[in-house]
Design an enzyme around this catalytic site. Sequence first.
Site, PDB file in Angstrom:
ATOM      1  CG  HIS A  47      -1.913   0.960   1.398  1.00  0.00           C
ATOM      2  ND1 HIS A  47      -1.670   2.268   1.739  1.00  0.00           N
ATOM      3  CD2 HIS A  47      -3.259   0.855   1.245  1.00  0.00           C
ATOM      4  CE1 HIS A  47      -2.820   2.934   1.792  1.00  0.00           C
ATOM      5  NE2 HIS A  47      -3.793   2.094   1.494  1.00  0.00           N
ATOM      6  CG  ASP A 100       0.480  -2.228   6.356  1.00  0.00           C
ATOM      7  OD1 ASP A 100      -0.484  -2.363   7.142  1.00  0.00           O
ATOM      8  OD2 ASP A 100       0.380  -1.686   5.242  1.00  0.00           O
ATOM      9  CD  GLN A 106      -6.660  -4.288   4.093  1.00  0.00           C
ATOM     10  OE1 GLN A 106      -7.625  -5.050   4.214  1.00  0.00           O
ATOM     11  NE2 GLN A 106      -6.812  -2.994   3.864  1.00  0.00           N
ATOM     12  CE  LYS A 156      -7.195  -0.379   6.230  1.00  0.00           C
ATOM     13  NZ  LYS A 156      -7.955   0.307   5.204  1.00  0.00           N
ATOM     14  CB  CYS A 162      -3.676   3.347  -1.580  1.00  0.00           C
ATOM     15  SG  CYS A 162      -4.861   4.646  -1.282  1.00  0.00           S
TER      16      CYS A 162
END
Lengths: 417, 151
Positions: free
Chosen positions: A134, A211, A214, A237, A375
């Site tokens: 991302h 990261d 997700q 999220k 993104c």
Amino acid sequence: MSVANHDALPADRFDVAAVRAQFPVLADDGPGRTLTYLDSAATAQKPQAVIDALEDFYTREYASVHRGVYALSVRSTQRFEAVREKVCRLLHTSDPREVVFTRGTTEAINLVATSWGGQNVSAGDEIVVTQLEHHSNIVPWQLLCERTGARLRVAPIGLDGCVEVDAFEALLGPRTKLVALAHVSNALGTRLPVAALCQLARSRGITSLVDGAQAVPHGSVDVLAIGCDFYAFSAHKVFGPTGTGVLWGRRDLLDAMPPYQGGGSMIRSVSFEGTTYADAPQRFEAGTPDVAGVIGMGAALDWLEEIDREAAAAFECELLRYASEALEAIPGLHIFGSDPEKVGVLSFSLDCAHPHDIATILDREGVAIRAGHHCAQPLMKFYGVPAMARASLALYSDRSDIDALVSALETTREIFS
Amino acid sequence: MDDLRDLYQSTILDHNKSPRNFGVPADSNRDAEGYNPLCGDELHVYLRVDAAGRIDDIGFEGSGCAISRASASLMTEYVKNQSREEVDRVFDAFHDLVTKAPKEGATPESLGKLAVFSGVREFPMRVKCATLAWHTLRAALDQTDQTAVTE
């Protein structure tokens, strides 16, 4: 993520209807007004428990934190600080001092790039990311490289959307200072073998950041088993409010890092002759934090703890299979990314219609998907497309969502045929 | 479904499928690139402008959604042989068409085939798709080196 073999798990144990009923925005409002929400990879909807917690906090318990000696502020502070422990439980770790509250994943990564990067990266050093990142895990490192003269290197992926581990390993050299990896790709759903990749880094003395934006919504995360040094995620999220998130960092690293932003809360003492800083995590939390946001995140994590995550992951896996088969049966539809371990993200194209036209038509049928570059423009370039349409699943997604998607895609084909 | 049919009128679908003036005209002497950062639509408009400043020939290349592609295609048909002043007038009228409800009693500038884009105003997120070609055309006429954006 500990779940490897979904087939052996009891998807039937997961009561999706009961979960769905807790999300007011998904309530059935009668014909033509029901929302089919398939954009959870962008942001997740909120359960009533989180909405209530925010209202309750503002109604009864709100005050500044770490300041007042009055009872209301003490209670507010206690509730705020207790969320660090909930985050520890979520990430299967134990030291709340390793939990820094941020505005979200993006700020968490920027914090590491600025603070840790500024201290540890210099001209000629290298930072390794992957092709599928991302923008929030690309641009902060590019900025660091611009400031320091370091170099950004990109680990390739295959057409299946999976990182090539050998090629990744080949990029790690004596000048590599940090690897920054998505746990799960927002655009493809690919689940990266982060434990193996972080191990390759750690065995060479290279620091790693994952990261997790997700990954956290889709299953259990164990940062110690992954073996990363930093892990970032966003509350919004994972069914919490916007505007708050977490940087988890190994304590020895956080303790050695300089402040990120200056201001109130992050100091020990201030004078014009010299200022000393608070210990981590306060050192990285300048200014009045998003107190209610953190409380809301805590409520979301409490809510999540009540969910049988194993059963939920098995259910999602089955739903993803159902969705993939239904979409693949549509003539001219192509799905990007085929990682067998992927989470509930379906990025696709239709040969007759551009993703933006697809999204507009789907919207008129009450189906919310994302269309665009997600993104992740370098990833779009890799696949040679300007944009993709993306349907993404969460705990509340069920077969009715997929059926509505497929029906709306048929309408799209009708219009464009 | 009705407003979808208003948006995706048959003329738009036809120009999306078979864009007119797709490619670079011979001896083009001005061009500009357009980019819609939100959705990644990319457009390149080429012009051959004569000594009097009229658009003698026009073509375009690029990729984008049906609205942006059809808009570019229909625009190239519409502005051939027009002067800069005429293009400016059509630009404004087209912008009004896709953003504003028609004023009662007013006689809008006749836009001919371009009127098929009237459905766009019901879809605010798609206005930039429809106007990208026009912004790019103006940048080509100005022959600025900057990429035209719809922001």
